[in-house]
Motif scaffolding. Structure first.
Motif, PDB file in Angstrom:
ATOM      1  N   ALA A 135     -15.841  23.341  10.654  1.00 23.17           N
ATOM      2  CA  ALA A 135     -15.176  21.591  10.695  1.00 23.17           C
ATOM      3  C   ALA A 135     -15.350  20.755   9.259  1.00 23.17           C
ATOM      4  CB  ALA A 135     -16.265  20.496  11.160  1.00 23.17           C
ATOM      5  N   PHE A 138     -12.258  20.352   6.748  1.00 20.24           N
ATOM      6  CA  PHE A 138     -10.784  19.409   6.861  1.00 20.24           C
ATOM      7  C   PHE A 138     -11.332  18.614   5.941  1.00 20.24           C
ATOM      8  CE2 PHE A 138     -10.895  21.470  10.979  1.00 20.24           C
ATOM      9  CZ  PHE A 138      -9.249  21.388  11.237  1.00 20.24           C
ATOM     10  N   ILE A 146     -10.044  13.847   4.672  1.00 21.79           N
ATOM     11  CA  ILE A 146      -9.494  14.448   6.138  1.00 21.79           C
ATOM     12  C   ILE A 146      -8.192  13.926   7.254  1.00 21.79           C
ATOM     13  CG2 ILE A 146     -10.505  14.017   8.419  1.00 21.79           C
ATOM     14  CD1 ILE A 146     -13.537  13.970   7.275  1.00 21.79           C
ATOM     15  N   PRO A 147      -8.531  12.857   7.055  1.00 20.00           N
ATOM     16  CA  PRO A 147      -6.870  12.760   7.839  1.00 20.00           C
ATOM     17  C   PRO A 147      -5.500  13.496   7.280  1.00 20.00           C
ATOM     18  CG  PRO A 147      -8.051  10.362   6.755  1.00 20.00           C
ATOM     19  CD  PRO A 147      -8.264  11.915   6.635  1.00 20.00           C
ATOM     20  N   ASN A 149      -5.667  16.599   6.126  1.00 17.75           N
ATOM     21  CA  ASN A 149      -6.229  17.835   6.330  1.00 17.75           C
ATOM     22  C   ASN A 149      -5.401  18.170   7.644  1.00 17.75           C
ATOM     23  OD1 ASN A 149      -7.134  18.684   3.756  1.00 17.75           O
ATOM     24  ND2 ASN A 149      -8.672  17.948   4.344  1.00 17.75           N
ATOM     25  N   LEU A 150      -6.167  16.603   8.296  1.00 15.09           N
ATOM     26  CA  LEU A 150      -5.175  16.881  10.215  1.00 15.09           C
ATOM     27  C   LEU A 150      -4.570  16.673  10.487  1.00 15.09           C
ATOM     28  CD1 LEU A 150      -8.513  14.894  11.606  1.00 15.09           C
ATOM     29  CD2 LEU A 150      -7.960  17.617  12.041  1.00 15.09           C
ATOM     30  N   THR A 153      -2.357  20.970   9.346  1.00 22.67           N
ATOM     31  CA  THR A 153      -2.856  21.824  10.550  1.00 22.67           C
ATOM     32  C   THR A 153      -1.673  22.036  11.251  1.00 22.67           C
ATOM     33  OG1 THR A 153      -4.788  21.280   9.984  1.00 22.67           O
ATOM     34  CG2 THR A 153      -4.697  22.417  12.369  1.00 22.67           C
ATOM     35  N   VAL A 154      -1.344  20.232  11.505  1.00 21.06           N
ATOM     36  CA  VAL A 154      -0.487  20.189  13.173  1.00 21.06           C
ATOM     37  C   VAL A 154       1.183  20.338  11.766  1.00 21.06           C
ATOM     38  CG1 VAL A 154       0.660  18.613  14.504  1.00 21.06           C
ATOM     39  CG2 VAL A 154      -1.867  18.501  14.488  1.00 21.06           C
TER      40      VAL A 154
END
Length: 231
Positions: A135, A138, A146-147, A149-150, A153-154
């Motif tokens: 976790a 990220f 964090i946003p 990196n999320l 990932t998608v």
């Protein structure tokens, strides 16, 4: 009415579930690869035969690629990476069989392959770093990321299946057009190019999978600290 290139022909129906041509071809490829693997490994010897030597060279090449790309011992990742490469290669090359459309021509197959990589990244990341450690990736290099990196990932999962689908579908269309315009013998050189493109796409997909997995296991995980010295 022009049929959509994404439309899939239903071969059989099991109750309410239609079984399409790509599914049948996929089952056939899985059966052939499974049977071929059994034949190749049922009588391994210390003094290898020519066929065993070829298979060992293939395995060693995949292990070397994993080691070079991910920087970890290849053993934990070899089954997944090797299976992805061999299946995509066989699927791409199946387009050269008359009447067969490669399963990778179907976007659902490519999405499924990309999702396998997506969940493999999570699985290996948690196994290497622990749930909390994974976790934290990220939040690297800062919590502000964090946003992004999320989203990354998608989007990288999206890019995997779009790249594979686009290249395989375009290659199949080109071969089909040339066959319809020039007859059977003229496109043979183009079929050789199709073999090369199919191999390149299988290689690119698996290398990207290694890069994505390596990005979460390459620092301090058990796969590196425990087994890294073995390589």
């Amino acid at each position: 009415m022009i049929e959509s290139p994404l439309a899939m022909k239903t071969v059989i129906t099991l109750g309410p579930v239609p079984i399409t041509a790509p599914v049948v071809v996929t089952w056939g490829l899985m059966a052939a690869l499974t049977f071929g693997s059994w034949l190749a490994t049922r009588s391994l010897k210390l003094a290898p035969s020519r066929s065993q030597t070829v298979f060992e060279l293939i395995v060693e090449a995949i292990e070397g690629q994993i080691r070079d790309t991910m920087g970890v011992a290849p053993k934990p990742y070899l089954p997944l990476i090797g299976t992805l490469f061999l299946f995509i290669l066989a699927a791409n090359w199946s387009s050269l069989i008359p009447g067969i459309e490669p399963p990778t021509h179907c976007i659902e197959t490519d999405i499924a392959l990309a999702l396998i990589v997506f969940f493999a990244v999570i699985f290996f990341g948690i196994r290497a770093r622990g749930l909390a450690g994974y976790a934290k990736t990220f939040a690297e290099p800062s919590f502000l990321m964090i946003p992004l990196n999320l989203v990354e990932t998608v989007t990288r999962t999206f890019s995997l299946f779009v790249r594979l689908f686009g290249n395989v579908m375009s290659g199949a269309f080109i071969i089909g057009i040339i066959l319809s315009l020039a007859g059977l013998l003229v496109p043979i050189p183009f079929m050789g190019i199709e073999l090369l493109i199919g191999a390149i796409q299988a290689y690119i997909f698996t290398v990207l999978a290694m890069v994505f997995i390596g990005s979460v296991v390459s620092e301090g995980g058990p796969a590196r600290t425990k087994e890294g010295t073995e390589s």
